[in-house]
Design an enzyme around this catalytic site. Structure first.
Site, short mmCIF file in Angstrom:
data_model
loop_
_atom_site.label_atom_id
_atom_site.label_comp_id
_atom_site.label_asym_id
_atom_site.label_seq_id
_atom_site.Cartn_x
_atom_site.Cartn_y
_atom_site.Cartn_z
N SER A 121 0.58 -1.37 0.20
CA SER A 121 0.37 -0.26 -0.43
C SER A 121 0.79 1.11 -0.12
O SER A 121 0.44 2.38 -0.28
CB SER A 121 -1.18 0.33 1.26
OG SER A 121 -1.93 -1.06 1.33
N HIS A 142 -2.09 -3.51 -6.67
CA HIS A 142 -2.78 -2.31 -5.46
C HIS A 142 -4.32 -2.96 -5.56
O HIS A 142 -4.64 -2.31 -6.01
CB HIS A 142 -2.00 -1.22 -5.06
CG HIS A 142 -2.99 -0.75 -3.59
ND1 HIS A 142 -4.02 0.21 -3.55
CD2 HIS A 142 -2.74 -1.45 -2.43
CE1 HIS A 142 -3.97 0.62 -2.85
NE2 HIS A 142 -3.66 -0.57 -1.82
N GLU A 154 -5.24 -0.39 -8.20
CA GLU A 154 -4.11 0.55 -8.71
C GLU A 154 -3.27 -0.33 -9.65
O GLU A 154 -2.14 -1.16 -8.58
CB GLU A 154 -3.44 1.26 -7.38
CG GLU A 154 -4.64 3.13 -6.93
CD GLU A 154 -4.86 3.11 -5.79
OE1 GLU A 154 -4.36 4.48 -6.00
OE2 GLU A 154 -3.78 2.63 -4.74
N ASN A 192 -4.49 5.72 -0.78
CA ASN A 192 -3.91 5.28 0.59
C ASN A 192 -3.33 7.04 0.96
O ASN A 192 -3.66 7.73 1.17
CB ASN A 192 -3.08 4.82 0.72
CG ASN A 192 -3.61 2.95 0.83
OD1 ASN A 192 -5.03 3.14 0.58
ND2 ASN A 192 -2.93 2.23 0.31
N1 LIG Z 1 -5.72 -4.55 4.55
C1 LIG Z 1 -5.93 -3.83 3.75
O1 LIG Z 1 -7.15 -2.45 4.02
C2 LIG Z 1 -4.71 -3.10 2.75
C3 LIG Z 1 -5.58 -3.10 1.65
C4 LIG Z 1 -4.66 -3.17 -0.10
C5 LIG Z 1 -3.78 -3.80 0.23
N2 LIG Z 1 -2.93 -3.76 1.13
C6 LIG Z 1 -0.80 -4.31 1.88
O2 LIG Z 1 -1.58 -6.03 1.45
C7 LIG Z 1 -0.15 -6.21 2.22
C8 LIG Z 1 -0.87 -7.79 3.05
O3 LIG Z 1 -1.56 -6.94 4.34
P1 LIG Z 1 -2.78 -7.31 4.67
O4 LIG Z 1 -3.29 -5.73 5.60
O5 LIG Z 1 -3.36 -8.56 4.58
O6 LIG Z 1 -1.81 -8.02 6.35
P2 LIG Z 1 -2.04 -9.67 7.40
O7 LIG Z 1 -1.50 -9.48 8.10
O8 LIG Z 1 -4.09 -9.58 7.31
O9 LIG Z 1 -2.21 -10.09 6.60
C9 LIG Z 1 0.03 -10.91 6.24
C10 LIG Z 1 -0.08 -12.52 5.82
O10 LIG Z 1 1.07 -12.77 5.44
C11 LIG Z 1 1.62 -14.20 5.61
N3 LIG Z 1 2.68 -13.69 5.91
C12 LIG Z 1 3.58 -13.24 6.86
N4 LIG Z 1 4.80 -14.05 6.01
C13 LIG Z 1 5.05 -14.62 5.45
C14 LIG Z 1 5.64 -14.68 4.47
N5 LIG Z 1 6.92 -15.25 4.62
N6 LIG Z 1 5.28 -16.36 3.57
C15 LIG Z 1 3.87 -16.11 3.58
N7 LIG Z 1 3.10 -15.78 4.10
C16 LIG Z 1 3.41 -14.87 5.12
C17 LIG Z 1 0.96 -13.78 7.63
O11 LIG Z 1 0.62 -15.38 8.32
C18 LIG Z 1 -0.18 -12.99 7.30
O12 LIG Z 1 -1.75 -14.13 7.09
C19 LIG Z 1 0.15 -5.17 2.50
O13 LIG Z 1 1.61 -4.63 1.89
C20 LIG Z 1 -0.93 -4.10 2.69
O14 LIG Z 1 0.10 -2.84 2.60
C21 LIG Z 1 -3.96 -3.96 2.66
#
Ligand SMILES: NC(=O)c1ccc[n+]([C@@H]2O[C@H](COP(=O)([O-])OP(=O)(O)OC[C@H]3O[C@@H](n4cnc5c(N)ncnc54)[C@H](O)[C@@H]3O)[C@@H](O)[C@H]2O)c1
Length: 596
Positions: A121, A142, A154, A192
């Site tokens: 993000s 994204h 995005e 964002n």
């Molecule tokens: N939460 C949102 O609203 C949102 C929206 C768009 C983009 N994002 C982006 O998406 C990405 C993930 O965010 P999220 O909110 O889903 O996080 P999250 O914490 O909910 O999930 C992350 C997952 O990654 C897993 N993980 C960690 N290390 C790992 C590895 N080495 N190999 C495989 N899996 C692994 C974890 O177990 C976890 O399930 C981030 O870059 C975030 O900025 C988030």
């Protein structure tokens, strides 16, 4: 010919990853879904099956389609399972070193022609790409939360991403039924960058007890038509993720203090209050992962009795003014059964207001929302006057005259002489300090702000503004009156912009700055906020409706009161106003309205 994507990999099955897997599998693409451990894999699988089961229960997905969707997913622990996919999307936590490690590993494991994408993000896609030997095949894709629902993607192109990779990914987005905007690699991209300053500001309001969580969220939902309030959205995003995004944006985006995470966020993360995913964040949820909010110790008691606790009885209401707001407010009170005395500056103005109220009530009758009897009864409750003296025995006065402090102060001084003791004196000001008008009277404890939104008969929100001199009884009366009108009253302190404008206008101003910096176009920025965040209008559409002059004036007030450098009005906004481009009302603002 665009590249065929027959199988993709998704790494990290948390809030975003699980949703992204669903998007691909729903569109007939095989997915290798990868997690770090068996337990995390199970959690990801449970998130996805929960989502598809809900879709089946709601009749949005046939059972057979759900089964076919699930059959397309290969659940695996470890990156080695990704050896033969065409594209990988990484969605692990927002840490640069972690993402770089994963990309280096993906580079080793994946086929040389595979595209490697990150769902980051806020981190630099370029910095992630250089951890591989194929930065020209690395791109940002994204998605928005929840990925199966939000239409926007995005697509982030770095300076080395090759043009055919960008084109292939754009074609893939179309196949997934998404709308993409392609942009360069800048902290927070479009959505964002515009969203997180607002979210952080809202958390700051909550932290400083400026308003309750329910009131902050209700204000933005009902005042701006947003699909959810900022604190509920923080819970959906996840506070840990939101913290990392803010922190990265602060460091990458020019150290704008508005992105420095409000301390409360870090405290909540440390305490394990991560939002929906942990079952508790700003709100408490039925169980971890559930969207259902359950009452907790902070949930307000919203029974009529509690609302009216200590309130004065109000039967007769004076409304001063003859503009759009006064007209709407007269109608609102009359329809709700109050006896209303309208006071204007002359018989001619009274006749005009009376006509406008009649027209509006008649519209209600035509639309079948009001019976003829109710219309007549409402009109029968209003008395038309051009003399303030007629307000001697009302229980509440609502002032809605021109937005000039000297005029409002003089009016309140007169009301102080005319009105009986115990009357509640309310101002509808949207930008002036309520305490200034309160101090023009000898009874500041009886003065309150009741900020209605335009058009008052339709907009369900009223901001109830308490000054440091407003008595508890007056505040209770304000709440009871709003309840009596069938409006949602939100209580806040006497600061510039109250809740809604203080959160809304800096965001609009930021959008103008983004346009001014040529990062994106007005159309793409509008799309991003509508399709990525579910906003009813994009920032430029809204600015043109509100009026650029009005927006500039509000932004100036906010800047002057809060001295926040990030709130300085965008020079482009000032120039457009100077040029007479005020929005729809002048035929041209950010867009030309004369041609449509
Ligand atoms: N939460 C949102 O609203 C949102 C929206 C768009 C983009 N994002 C982006 O998406 C990405 C993930 O965010 P999220 O909110 O889903 O996080 P999250 O914490 O909910 O999930 C992350 C997952 O990654 C897993 N993980 C960690 N290390 C790992 C590895 N080495 N190999 C495989 N899996 C692994 C974890 O177990 C976890 O399930 C981030 O870059 C975030 O900025 C988030």
């Amino acid at each position: 010919m665009a590249r065929e994507f027959t199988s993709v990999g998704v790494v990290g099955l948390g809030t975003m990853g699980a949703g992204i897997v669903e998007v691909f599998a729903r569109n007939g693409i095989d997915v290798v879904a990868v997690e770090i451990s068996a337990a995390a894999l199970e959690r990801g699988r449970a998130t996805l099956t929960g989502s598809t089961d809900r879709a089946v229960a709601k009749g949005k997905l046939a059972e057979a389609d759900r089964d076919a969707l699930l059959a397309r997913i290969d659940w695996q622990v470890g990156l080695d399972a990704l050896h033969s996919v065409d594209l990988v999307i990484e969605a692990v936590p927002e840490h640069l070193d972690l993402k770089q490690r994963i990309f280096a590993e993906l580079d080793r494991v994946c086929r040389p022609e595979a595209i490697l994408a990150t769902n980051t993000s806020s981190l630099s896609v370029t910095e992630i790409s250089v951890a591989t030997t194929r930065p020209n095949q690395v791109i940002g894709i994204h998605f928005f939360n929840p990925a199966p629902v939000m239409k926007l993607v995005e697509v982030v192109r770095t300076v080395v991403t090759s043009a055919d990779v960008v084109a292939d990914v754009e074609a893939l987005c179309a196949r997934l039924g998404k709308v993409d905007v392609t942009i360069s690699d800048r902290a927070g991209f479009i959505a964002n960058a515009l969203l997180f300053g607002y979210l952080n500001h809202a958390v700051g309001m909550f932290e400083s007890r400026y308003a309750t969580r329910e009131d902050i969220d209700a204000a933005m939902k009902l005042g701006c038509g947003l699909p959810m309030g900022p604190l509920a959205l923080m819970d959906l995003i996840g506070l840990d993720t939101a913290y990392e995004i803010l922190d990265t944006m602060y460091r990458r985006g020019g150290r704008d203090r508005r992105h420095a995470p409000v301390p409360l966020i870090k405290q909540m993360v440390t305490a394990g209050l991560l939002g929906r995913k942990s079952g508790r964040g700003f709100y408490t949820y039925e169980r971890p992962g559930s969207p259902v909010v359950v009452p907790d110790e902070h949930t307000p008691v919203s029974t009529g009795a509690a609302l009216a606790d200590g309130a004065r009885a109000i039967a007769k209401v004076g409304v001063v003014g003859s503009g759009t707001m006064a007209t709407g407010i007269i109608e609102v009170f009359a329809k709700a059964g109050y006896e209303v005395i309208s006071v204007t500056r002359g018989a001619e103005k009274s006749a005009k207001v009376c006509e406008a109220v009649k027209t509006s009530l008649n519209k209600g009758v035509v639309r079948g929302k009001l019976s003829e009897d109710d219309r007549d009864a409402a009109l029968g409750r209003v008395t038309w006057s051009a003399t303030l003296d007629h307000l001697a025995d009302v229980d509440l006065v609502v002032e809605a005259v021109v937005e000039e402090l000297s005029v409002k102060k003089a009016l309140f001084a007169s009301l102080d002489e005319i009105c009986k003791p115990g009357v509640v004196l309310a101002t509808t000001t949207s930008s002036l300090p309520v305490i200034d008008v309160a101090m023009a009277t000898q009874r500041p404890a009886d003065v309150i702000g009741l900020h209605f939104f335009n058009p008052a008969p339709i907009m369900p929100l009223v901001e109830i503004v308490q000054t440091i001199r407003t008595s508890a009884e007056t505040a209770a009366t304000g709440r009871a009156v709003c309840a009596g009108l069938g409006k949602t009253g939100v209580v806040c302190g006497d600061r510039s912009g109250f809740i809604v404008n203080a959160l809304l206008f800096p965001y609009l101003n930021d959008a103008v700055k983004m346009l001014e910096a040529s990062y994106s176009t007005a159309d793409d920025i509008d799309y991003a906020m509508k399709l990525g965040c579910g906003y009813p209008m994009g920032p430029f559409e809204l600015l043109d409706v509100v009026g650029l002059d009005v927006s500039l004036a509000i932004q100036r007030e906010l800047y002057l009161e809060l001295r926040e450098p990030g709130f300085a009005p965008a020079p482009l906004l000032e120039h457009l106003v100077t040029a007479g481009y005020l929005g729809r009302k002048s035929g041209r603002g950010f867009r030309d309205h004369t041609k449509r």
